[in-house]
Design an enzyme around this catalytic site. Structure first.
Site, PDB file in Angstrom:
ATOM      1  N   ASP A  13      15.048  15.934  10.250  1.00 34.38           N
ATOM      2  CA  ASP A  13      13.526  14.995  10.300  1.00 34.38           C
ATOM      3  C   ASP A  13      12.926  14.799   8.881  1.00 34.38           C
ATOM      4  O   ASP A  13      12.226  14.601   7.940  1.00 34.38           O
ATOM      5  CB  ASP A  13      12.616  15.232  11.322  1.00 34.38           C
ATOM      6  CG  ASP A  13      12.740  15.594  12.503  1.00 34.38           C
ATOM      7  OD1 ASP A  13      13.618  14.997  13.669  1.00 34.38           O
ATOM      8  OD2 ASP A  13      12.063  16.155  12.919  1.00 34.38           O
ATOM      9  N   HIS A  43      19.346   9.405  13.427  1.00 37.24           N
ATOM     10  CA  HIS A  43      18.364   9.079  11.757  1.00 37.24           C
ATOM     11  C   HIS A  43      17.845   7.443  11.538  1.00 37.24           C
ATOM     12  O   HIS A  43      18.188   6.740  12.139  1.00 37.24           O
ATOM     13  CB  HIS A  43      19.876   9.994  10.743  1.00 37.24           C
ATOM     14  CG  HIS A  43      20.263  10.664  10.301  1.00 37.24           C
ATOM     15  ND1 HIS A  43      22.365  11.214  10.119  1.00 37.24           N
ATOM     16  CD2 HIS A  43      19.863  12.168  11.003  1.00 37.24           C
ATOM     17  CE1 HIS A  43      21.255  12.021   9.738  1.00 37.24           C
ATOM     18  NE2 HIS A  43      20.663  13.165  10.508  1.00 37.24           N
TER      19      HIS A  43
END
Length: 336
Positions: A13, A43
């Protein structure tokens, strides 16, 4: 022309999707290939008012002139892949190596029903752990065995290496982050394979001598989804008071927030063979930096933070993200 690998330096992340998309627009690759585990990592790329979340298609898909490849080391869920191809409109550009392992419904059921994976480890429930287990046992199917994947099948390793031979630009994107590598992460609270740059290169069939740059992406305030050690973690109350609240792209679970970890960043950079650093979330260090696109315009607080990162990691910070949108970025690669 070059071959560049982009990986996450903390627990995932970190904003790799945006960094890959930016570099794609700037460097004009002919091939973008992804390594990593499979659809257990999401993503996010924000372009203008549109936000895209992808789990299988390379996050560089927003650059329209690149072939989008999934290397043989990656697990493929045919259902997730087909939905993404349709959702983001990349039909005809996606190529899957026939040697990819395949996730089926039984793998997902095993993942979700495992008390150890679901509760203790905090798995995403996407079937990756059981699928990789079957792959190691030589039981799983390969992408070339699945009829609905036939239009996508190619020798991705050959495609990528041919592009490098021809002097073209190639981007190889990783998934997850160093902190949840099966080998180097906080075992057993890790994913089902290594996530370092060496593994990402192997996932797409690229030898170490063919890689020109490794860009490691770090978040100013690291985050972690699920269980496991997090030495610099702050309380949710503290992160909320700072205006930081994030949720996982795949799981939608609230991310745990921590302070910058220089020791982990240094070790991560060493194992990954880092040549350049990308920093995301500098606007969290100083909100006045939100959306800034010139280094000189950054506040002294932000510049001091970036300097500390360079001291900790021992490599130059060349890309600085100042907000979620693709244009909110400072690129110093040509200056450093």
């Amino acid at each position: 022309m070059s071959c560049t690998i982009i990986v996450g330096g903390f627990f995932g992340d970190e904003g790799k999707g945006k960094i890959v998309a930016h570099i794609a627009y700037q460097d004009h690759p002919t091939v973008i290939s992804r390594g990593g585990v499979g659809p257990n990592a999401g993503h996010t790329v924000k372009v203008g008012e549109k936000e895209y979340g992808v789990r299988m298609v390379p996050s560089g898909f927003v650059y329209p002139d690149a072939k989008l490849c999934i290397g043989p080391g990656v697990l493929v869920d045919p259902r997730v892949l087909q939905k993404e191809v349709d959702d983001v409109g990349v039909a005809g550009r996606v190529f899957i190596d026939g040697r990819c392992g395949v996730i089926d419904e039984e793998h997902i059921a095993r993942d979700k029903s495992s008390e150890h994976l679901a509760k203790t480890i905090g798995s995403t429930g996407s079937g990756c752990g059981p699928a990789n287990s079957d792959r190691v046992l030589r039981l799983s199917k390969q992408a070339k065995d699945i009829p609905e994947l036939a239009p996508y099948i190619a020798d991705v390793a050959e495609m990528v290496n041919t592009a490098i031979d021809n002097g073209e630009t190639v981007l190889i994107e990783g998934t997850q982050g160093f902190g949840i590598s099966l080998y180097y992460g906080t075992y057993p609270y890790v994913t089902s394979k290594d996530t370092s740059a060496s593994q990402i290169a192997a996932d797409t069939g690229v030898g170490p001598t063919r890689v020109d740059d490794v860009i490691v992406v770090f978040k100013a305030f690291p985050t972690r989804v699920g269980e496991g050690p997090f030495s610099t973690e702050m309380s949710l109350e503290a992160s909320h008071s700072m205006g930081i609240q994030e949720f996982g792209t795949v799981t939608h679970r609230e991310r745990r927030i921590g302070n910058w970890d220089g020791a982990m960043a240094r070790y991560s950079a060493m194992i990954n063979g880092c040549t350049q650093v990308a920093i995301t979330g500098i606007d969290r260090v100083d909100p006045d930096c939100y959306g800034v696109t010139e280094y000189e315009t950054l506040s002294q607080t932000a510049k001091d933070f970036i300097h500390q990162v360079e001291v900790d990691v021992g490599r130059p910070v060349t890309i600085i993200s100042t907000g979620p949108e693709l244009s909110q970025i400072i690129d110093l690669r040509k200056k450093k």
